[in-house]
Design an enzyme around this catalytic site. Structure first.
Site, PDB file in Angstrom:
ATOM      1  CE  LYS A   1      -1.027   7.368   6.769  1.00 21.53           C
ATOM      2  NZ  LYS A   1      -2.136   6.495   7.200  1.00 21.53           N
TER       3      LYS A   1
ATOM      4  CE  LYS B   1      -3.322   2.939   0.502  1.00 21.97           C
ATOM      5  NZ  LYS B   1      -4.150   3.368  -0.610  1.00 21.97           N
TER       6      LYS B   1
HETATM    7  P1  NAD Z   1     -10.444   9.808   8.625  1.00 19.97           P
HETATM    8  O1  NAD Z   1      -9.582  10.767   9.338  1.00 19.97           O
HETATM    9  O2  NAD Z   1     -11.623  10.275   7.851  1.00 19.97           O
HETATM   10  O3  NAD Z   1     -10.982   8.685   9.676  1.00 19.97           O
HETATM   11  C1  NAD Z   1     -10.238   8.181  10.734  1.00 19.97           C
HETATM   12  C2  NAD Z   1     -11.178   8.072  11.929  1.00 19.97           C
HETATM   13  O4  NAD Z   1     -10.517   7.416  13.017  1.00 19.97           O
HETATM   14  C3  NAD Z   1     -11.638   9.442  12.466  1.00 19.97           C
HETATM   15  O5  NAD Z   1     -13.061   9.506  12.432  1.00 19.97           O
HETATM   16  C4  NAD Z   1     -11.082   9.478  13.897  1.00 19.97           C
HETATM   17  O6  NAD Z   1     -11.942  10.141  14.813  1.00 19.97           O
HETATM   18  C5  NAD Z   1     -10.991   7.993  14.212  1.00 19.97           C
HETATM   19  N1  NAD Z   1     -10.074   7.652  15.289  1.00 19.97           N
HETATM   20  C6  NAD Z   1      -8.800   8.086  15.481  1.00 19.97           C
HETATM   21  N2  NAD Z   1      -8.277   7.469  16.573  1.00 19.97           N
HETATM   22  C7  NAD Z   1      -9.223   6.647  17.054  1.00 19.97           C
HETATM   23  C8  NAD Z   1      -9.280   5.739  18.155  1.00 19.97           C
HETATM   24  N3  NAD Z   1      -8.247   5.562  18.974  1.00 19.97           N
HETATM   25  N4  NAD Z   1     -10.424   5.055  18.364  1.00 19.97           N
HETATM   26  C9  NAD Z   1     -11.488   5.217  17.542  1.00 19.97           C
HETATM   27  N5  NAD Z   1     -11.504   6.064  16.475  1.00 19.97           N
HETATM   28  C10 NAD Z   1     -10.367   6.756  16.248  1.00 19.97           C
HETATM   29  O7  NAD Z   1      -9.463   8.953   7.701  1.00 19.97           O
HETATM   30  P2  NAD Z   1      -9.867   8.089   6.404  1.00 19.97           P
HETATM   31  O8  NAD Z   1      -9.755   8.944   5.205  1.00 19.97           O
HETATM   32  O9  NAD Z   1     -11.121   7.338   6.689  1.00 19.97           O
HETATM   33  O10 NAD Z   1      -8.621   7.083   6.388  1.00 19.97           O
HETATM   34  C11 NAD Z   1      -8.522   5.989   7.296  1.00 19.97           C
HETATM   35  C12 NAD Z   1      -7.301   5.172   6.889  1.00 19.97           C
HETATM   36  O11 NAD Z   1      -7.490   4.674   5.546  1.00 19.97           O
HETATM   37  C13 NAD Z   1      -5.985   5.980   6.858  1.00 19.97           C
HETATM   38  O12 NAD Z   1      -4.944   5.162   7.310  1.00 19.97           O
HETATM   39  C14 NAD Z   1      -5.822   6.352   5.403  1.00 19.97           C
HETATM   40  O13 NAD Z   1      -4.465   6.571   5.065  1.00 19.97           O
HETATM   41  C15 NAD Z   1      -6.413   5.125   4.724  1.00 19.97           C
HETATM   42  N6  NAD Z   1      -6.960   5.363   3.366  1.00 19.97           N
HETATM   43  C16 NAD Z   1      -7.768   6.431   3.111  1.00 19.97           C
HETATM   44  C17 NAD Z   1      -8.290   6.604   1.825  1.00 19.97           C
HETATM   45  C18 NAD Z   1      -9.188   7.776   1.475  1.00 19.97           C
HETATM   46  O14 NAD Z   1      -9.429   7.992   0.265  1.00 19.97           O
HETATM   47  N7  NAD Z   1      -9.703   8.529   2.447  1.00 19.97           N
HETATM   48  C19 NAD Z   1      -8.000   5.684   0.816  1.00 19.97           C
HETATM   49  C20 NAD Z   1      -7.202   4.585   1.123  1.00 19.97           C
HETATM   50  C21 NAD Z   1      -6.693   4.432   2.408  1.00 19.97           C
END
Ligand code: NAD
Length: 304
Positions: A248, A179
């Protein structure tokens, strides 16, 4: 869509109900699964509850209620805290749990967590994803999965609901390595596509014509086929993936290369440009905004 036999998996837990986690929870609900969720953000809890997710007040409650737990958290640090921190899964006296970590995380950290959880009977697979919130909401994510054969087989009923293309890429941690490499390419392609558009303009070519022709040619990429038409050219910049998360990912790719003593000059320059973009583009902005940076200024700066 593959229907999960609920007798096999019970209630599925999702920790992290952000752009990706909530989309995955919705897809599981649509498939007929019972989904329990936890997020630190009250707003995210409310959104998820509205969509039919049973919200619990603590992660321990979720660990108790669910034998399969999906993580969708910002970074490896958050994953570590949920799994082995104070009040983490490892501190609970529970039967075996299957953890599917869809976070874009760090291969070494994942391997360490796997070793600790395995000792107390839990199974971890890393299953990071590509395809954005649209893929999460539609059950069409691309998933790159790390874990031994038994762990992969155990996770497959849930993965097959969430993913359109699922590749078992190796032992635990391999999914996170793949990834990071994927996103190193995406981040770099955004910069090279920005330069292609700039060169096209300078050569007097209409940008829409340029992109149509590139997409029929061998220079195309997901950036020319998807990002430019969907989020850049129309000024929407609403992909659901942020500058902060992409910075990141580039940081992780550069750290992995340096850990392996590899020199990757082109990717390293792209990494510098992404790193320096923090001065101009805030963490919560859409990651496609990198195409708005002045290419010449930043390239010169990055070479300093
Ligand atoms: P986001 O910031 O929208 O969601 C992350 C969530 O985790 C937030 O709602 C936050 O409040 C919650 N959180 C943080 N710490 C926590 C804890 N200890 N307990 C419970 N909840 C907690 O991020 P996202 O865009 O949904 O991305 C999530 C992951 O997926 C990341 O690692 C990102 O790199 C990866 N990702 C994102 C995308 C995208 O297009 N957004 C695509 C592929 C991968």
């Amino acid at each position: 869509m593959t229907q999960i036999q609920n007798d096999d998996t019970g209630t599925i837990g999702v920790i992290g109900l952000g752009n990706m986690g909530l989309g995955m929870a919705r897809t599981l609900l649509r498939d007929g699964c019972a989904v329990t969720g936890f997020d630190l953000s009250v707003e995210r809890q409310a959104d998820a509850a509205r969509d039919g997710v049973t919200i619990v007040a603590s992660q321990q409650e979720l660990f108790n209620a669910c034998e399969t737990i999906i993580l969708s958290l910002p970074t490896a640090r958050h994953v570590t805290s949920v799994l082995i921190g104070d009040d983490g899964l490892a501190s609970c006296d529970l039967g075996p749990r299957l953890i599917i970590d869809t976070t874009t995380s760090e291969p070494d950290v994942t391997r360490e967590l796997d070793a600790k959880l395995r000792e107390i009977g839990h199974v971890l697979v890393d299953a990071p994803v590509s395809g954005g919130p649209a893929g999460a909401n539609s059950g069409q994510l691309t998933m790159m999965v790390g874990g031994d054969d038994a762990a992969f087989a155990k996770a497959m009923p849930v993965l097959s609901v969430l993913g359109g293309k699922i590749t078992h890429v190796g032992p635990v941690g391999a999914g996170h390595a793949v990834k990071i490499i994927n996103n190193m390419l995406v981040a770099t392609h955004l910069l090279t596509m920005r330069e292609a558009v700039e060169l096209g303009k300078a050569a007097g070519v209409d940008t829409n014509h340029l992109i149509t022709a590139l997409n029929a040619g061998s220079g195309r990429s997901a950036i020319s086929e998807v990002n430019y038409p969907k989020w850049v050219l129309n000024g929407q910049f609403d992909s659901g993936f942020t500058m902060g998360l992409m910075r990141k990912d580039m940081r992780l790719a550069m750290a992995l290369a340096s850990q392996k003593d590899l020199t990757l000059p082109v990717s390293a320059l792209a990494g510098q440009i992404w790193h320096q973009s923090a001065e101009m583009l805030a963490d919560d902005m859409d990651f496609n905004r990198i195409t708005e940076l002045n290419a010449n200024t930043k390239t010169d700066k990055a070479g300093e």
